[in-house]
Design a protein around this motif. Structure first.
Motif, PDB file in Angstrom:
ATOM      1  N   ARG A   1       0.851  -1.199   0.000  1.00  0.00           N
ATOM      2  CA  ARG A   1       0.000   0.000   0.000  1.00  0.00           C
ATOM      3  C   ARG A   1       0.879   1.238   0.000  1.00  0.00           C
ATOM      4  NH1 ARG A   1      -0.689   4.313   1.897  1.00  0.00           N
ATOM      5  NH2 ARG A   1       0.941   3.819   3.377  1.00  0.00           N
ATOM      6  N   PHE A   2       0.626   2.103  -0.900  1.00  0.00           N
ATOM      7  CA  PHE A   2       1.284   3.408  -0.902  1.00  0.00           C
ATOM      8  C   PHE A   2       0.323   4.360  -1.592  1.00  0.00           C
ATOM      9  CE2 PHE A   2       2.434   1.291  -4.786  1.00  0.00           C
ATOM     10  CZ  PHE A   2       2.384   2.259  -5.748  1.00  0.00           C
ATOM     11  N   CYS A   3       0.617   5.639  -1.518  1.00  0.00           N
ATOM     12  CA  CYS A   3      -0.312   6.602  -2.102  1.00  0.00           C
ATOM     13  C   CYS A   3      -0.134   6.689  -3.605  1.00  0.00           C
ATOM     14  CB  CYS A   3      -0.100   7.983  -1.485  1.00  0.00           C
ATOM     15  SG  CYS A   3      -0.720   8.054   0.192  1.00  0.00           S
TER      16      CYS A   3
ATOM     17  N   ARG B   1      -1.152   8.841  -6.832  1.00  0.00           N
ATOM     18  CA  ARG B   1      -1.617  10.214  -7.091  1.00  0.00           C
ATOM     19  C   ARG B   1      -1.876  10.463  -8.573  1.00  0.00           C
ATOM     20  NH1 ARG B   1       2.092  10.741  -2.800  1.00  0.00           N
ATOM     21  NH2 ARG B   1       1.124  11.503  -0.881  1.00  0.00           N
TER      22      ARG B   1
ATOM     23  N   TYR C   1      -5.661  18.582  11.926  1.00  0.00           N
ATOM     24  CA  TYR C   1      -4.986  17.338  11.553  1.00  0.00           C
ATOM     25  C   TYR C   1      -3.484  17.489  11.799  1.00  0.00           C
ATOM     26  CZ  TYR C   1      -3.356  13.357   8.841  1.00  0.00           C
ATOM     27  OH  TYR C   1      -2.728  12.193   8.456  1.00  0.00           O
TER      28      TYR C   1
ATOM     29  N   CYS D   1      -5.471   6.892  -2.127  1.00  0.00           N
ATOM     30  CA  CYS D   1      -4.719   7.970  -1.481  1.00  0.00           C
ATOM     31  C   CYS D   1      -5.641   8.623  -0.449  1.00  0.00           C
ATOM     32  CB  CYS D   1      -4.237   9.015  -2.492  1.00  0.00           C
ATOM     33  SG  CYS D   1      -3.170  10.271  -1.711  1.00  0.00           S
ATOM     34  N   PRO D   2      -5.295   8.493   0.832  1.00  0.00           N
ATOM     35  CA  PRO D   2      -6.086   9.211   1.834  1.00  0.00           C
ATOM     36  C   PRO D   2      -5.806  10.697   1.681  1.00  0.00           C
ATOM     37  CG  PRO D   2      -4.145   8.262   2.879  1.00  0.00           C
ATOM     38  CD  PRO D   2      -4.120   7.840   1.428  1.00  0.00           C
TER      39      PRO D   2
ATOM     40  N   THR E   1       8.307   6.390  -0.257  1.00  0.00           N
ATOM     41  CA  THR E   1       8.550   7.098   1.004  1.00  0.00           C
ATOM     42  C   THR E   1       9.297   6.185   1.979  1.00  0.00           C
ATOM     43  OG1 THR E   1       6.377   6.396   1.790  1.00  0.00           O
ATOM     44  CG2 THR E   1       6.532   8.580   0.774  1.00  0.00           C
TER      45      THR E   1
ATOM     46  N   ALA F   1      -6.340  14.533   3.436  1.00  0.00           N
ATOM     47  CA  ALA F   1      -6.793  15.554   4.392  1.00  0.00           C
ATOM     48  C   ALA F   1      -6.964  16.902   3.695  1.00  0.00           C
ATOM     49  CB  ALA F   1      -5.803  15.677   5.540  1.00  0.00           C
ATOM     50  N   ALA F   2      -6.463  17.002   2.469  1.00  0.00           N
ATOM     51  CA  ALA F   2      -6.537  18.280   1.737  1.00  0.00           C
ATOM     52  C   ALA F   2      -7.978  18.783   1.618  1.00  0.00           C
ATOM     53  CB  ALA F   2      -5.931  18.121   0.341  1.00  0.00           C
TER      54      ALA F   2
ATOM     55  N   PHE G   1      -7.225  13.068  -7.838  1.00  0.00           N
ATOM     56  CA  PHE G   1      -6.131  12.575  -8.687  1.00  0.00           C
ATOM     57  C   PHE G   1      -6.690  11.746  -9.856  1.00  0.00           C
ATOM     58  CE2 PHE G   1      -4.205  12.917  -4.369  1.00  0.00           C
ATOM     59  CZ  PHE G   1      -3.307  13.930  -4.638  1.00  0.00           C
TER      60      PHE G   1
HETATM   61  C1  LIG Z   1      -5.090  10.901   7.026  1.00  0.00           C
HETATM   62  C2  LIG Z   1      -4.133  11.161   5.885  1.00  0.00           C
HETATM   63  C3  LIG Z   1      -4.308  12.275   5.093  1.00  0.00           C
HETATM   64  C4  LIG Z   1      -3.474  12.508   3.988  1.00  0.00           C
HETATM   65  N1  LIG Z   1      -3.725  13.570   3.166  1.00  0.00           N
HETATM   66  C5  LIG Z   1      -3.080  13.661   1.985  1.00  0.00           C
HETATM   67  C6  LIG Z   1      -3.482  14.631   1.029  1.00  0.00           C
HETATM   68  O1  LIG Z   1      -4.387  15.429   1.248  1.00  0.00           O
HETATM   69  N2  LIG Z   1      -2.831  14.644  -0.162  1.00  0.00           N
HETATM   70  C7  LIG Z   1      -1.826  13.768  -0.454  1.00  0.00           C
HETATM   71  O2  LIG Z   1      -1.289  13.830  -1.565  1.00  0.00           O
HETATM   72  N3  LIG Z   1      -1.414  12.848   0.442  1.00  0.00           N
HETATM   73  C8  LIG Z   1      -2.032  12.759   1.653  1.00  0.00           C
HETATM   74  N4  LIG Z   1      -1.669  11.795   2.555  1.00  0.00           N
HETATM   75  C9  LIG Z   1      -0.638  10.838   2.184  1.00  0.00           C
HETATM   76  C10 LIG Z   1       0.674  10.964   2.943  1.00  0.00           C
HETATM   77  O3  LIG Z   1       1.430  12.020   2.437  1.00  0.00           O
HETATM   78  C11 LIG Z   1       1.413   9.611   2.803  1.00  0.00           C
HETATM   79  O4  LIG Z   1       0.669   8.612   3.447  1.00  0.00           O
HETATM   80  C12 LIG Z   1       2.826   9.615   3.358  1.00  0.00           C
HETATM   81  O5  LIG Z   1       3.642  10.522   2.667  1.00  0.00           O
HETATM   82  C13 LIG Z   1       3.455   8.225   3.284  1.00  0.00           C
HETATM   83  O6  LIG Z   1       3.492   7.770   1.957  1.00  0.00           O
HETATM   84  P1  LIG Z   1       2.768   6.425   1.478  1.00  0.00           P
HETATM   85  O7  LIG Z   1       1.323   6.506   1.940  1.00  0.00           O
HETATM   86  O8  LIG Z   1       2.887   6.448  -0.013  1.00  0.00           O
HETATM   87  O9  LIG Z   1       3.443   5.268   2.131  1.00  0.00           O
HETATM   88  C14 LIG Z   1      -2.429  11.599   3.709  1.00  0.00           C
HETATM   89  C15 LIG Z   1      -2.229  10.510   4.556  1.00  0.00           C
HETATM   90  C16 LIG Z   1      -3.057  10.288   5.634  1.00  0.00           C
HETATM   91  C17 LIG Z   1      -2.836   9.085   6.507  1.00  0.00           C
END
Ligand SMILES: Cc1cc2nc3c(=O)[nH]c(=O)nc-3n(C[C@H](O)[C@H](O)[C@H](O)COP(=O)(O)O)c2cc1C
Length: 239
Positions: free
Chosen positions: A21-23, A25, A96, A182-183, A226, A185-186, A141
């Motif tokens: 799992r990773f974000c 975008r 947050y 991708c979670p 990351t 908070a934005a 995204f």
């Molecule tokens: C609750 C939460 C909110 C987040 N909000 C954003 C966001 O708004 N935009 C974004 O690009 N990444 C967001 N992230 C992703 C984090 O930047 C990311 O989880 C972190 O850099 C680690 O990378 P990975 O998830 O790829 O392992 C968020 C992560 C979490 C847990």
């Protein structure tokens, strides 16, 4: 068979789903079947929660409802960039992030931001490109599914802990089905637009959003990796 004896057929697959799992975008436009989203949410709802309160409320946006929200929030974000007073009107309902960052979190945050921008060729101070990249958040995204998560206002900080476990389950269950997420908070600044749009009650507040779908395999941004601290850096063993 009792729950206690139920085997995990392939224990390594549990680690694999977490570690893979990773974000993402940048997503492909391929729609996600409603049943797949429902399955993910059903599995995710096995998350523990204090007194089994299950404080999550989910809104699944696809098609026209997703597109209309994207249009409204992108417009608000663009207008805010031109008018800081207007931007200040869009406030998240809970903090947050800390108001004052300290080390080591500040350094990690900076490294994360600049590594991502570096990968995308965005130089420090290039406000237009930074704006455009941040704006991608408000397009999910390009993911075909946008998830909005809310919680009843009466619930306390502990319920946000429960919520985090639920959110992680959503992301891991998505991986088990080949999907990415991708979670986000934005979106939290835009509760005043999002909550009426999804039909949330006045007693609900926004927790966060999430993009869900299949990845755009050509997009360089999805190669962003990351780091994590070693276990020994964040653990003290007390015998
Ligand atoms: C609750 C939460 C909110 C987040 N909000 C954003 C966001 O708004 N935009 C974004 O690009 N990444 C967001 N992230 C992703 C984090 O930047 C990311 O989880 C972190 O850099 C680690 O990378 P990975 O998830 O790829 O392992 C968020 C992560 C979490 C847990």
């Amino acid at each position: 068979m009792s729950q206690l004896n139920a085997p995990i057929v392939d224990p390594a697959s549990v680690d694999a789903a977490i570690e893979n799992r990773f974000c993402v975008r940048a997503f492909a436009p391929t729609p996600v079947p409603r049943q797949t989203v429902a399955d993910i949410l059903r599995v995710a709802a096995r998350a523990p929660s204090g007194t089994n309160a299950q404080p999550w409320q989910v809104y699944v946006l696809q098609g026209a409802s997703r597109a209309a929200l994207v249009t409204q929030v992108c417009a608000a974000y663009d207008a805010g960039a031109a008018d800081p007073q207007l931007a200040a009107r869009y406030r998240a309902e809970y903090d947050y992030y800390p108001s004052q960052w300290i080390e080591p979190y500040l350094g990690r945050r900076r490294q994360n931001g600049w590594s991502l921008y570096g990968l995308l060729g965005i130089a420090k101070g290039d406000k237009d490109k930074m704006h455009a990249q941040h704006r991608r958040n408000y397009q999910f995204f390009d993911a075909p599914v946008g998830l909005i998560f809310t919680i009843h206002r009466v619930m306390g900080a502990g319920s946000l802990l429960d919520y985090g476990m639920f959110l992680q389950n959503v992301m891991v269950a998505a991986r088990a089905r080949g999907l990415h997420s991708c979670p986000q908070a934005a979106w939290n600044h835009y509760g005043s637009i999002i909550l009426p749009h999804v039909g949330a009650g006045a007693d609900e507040k926004l927790v966060c959003a999430m993009a869900l779908g299949w990845p755009d395999e050509q997009a360089p941004v999805n190669g962003f990796e990351t780091p994590r601290e070693d276990v020994e850096r964040f653990t003290r063993w007390l015998d």
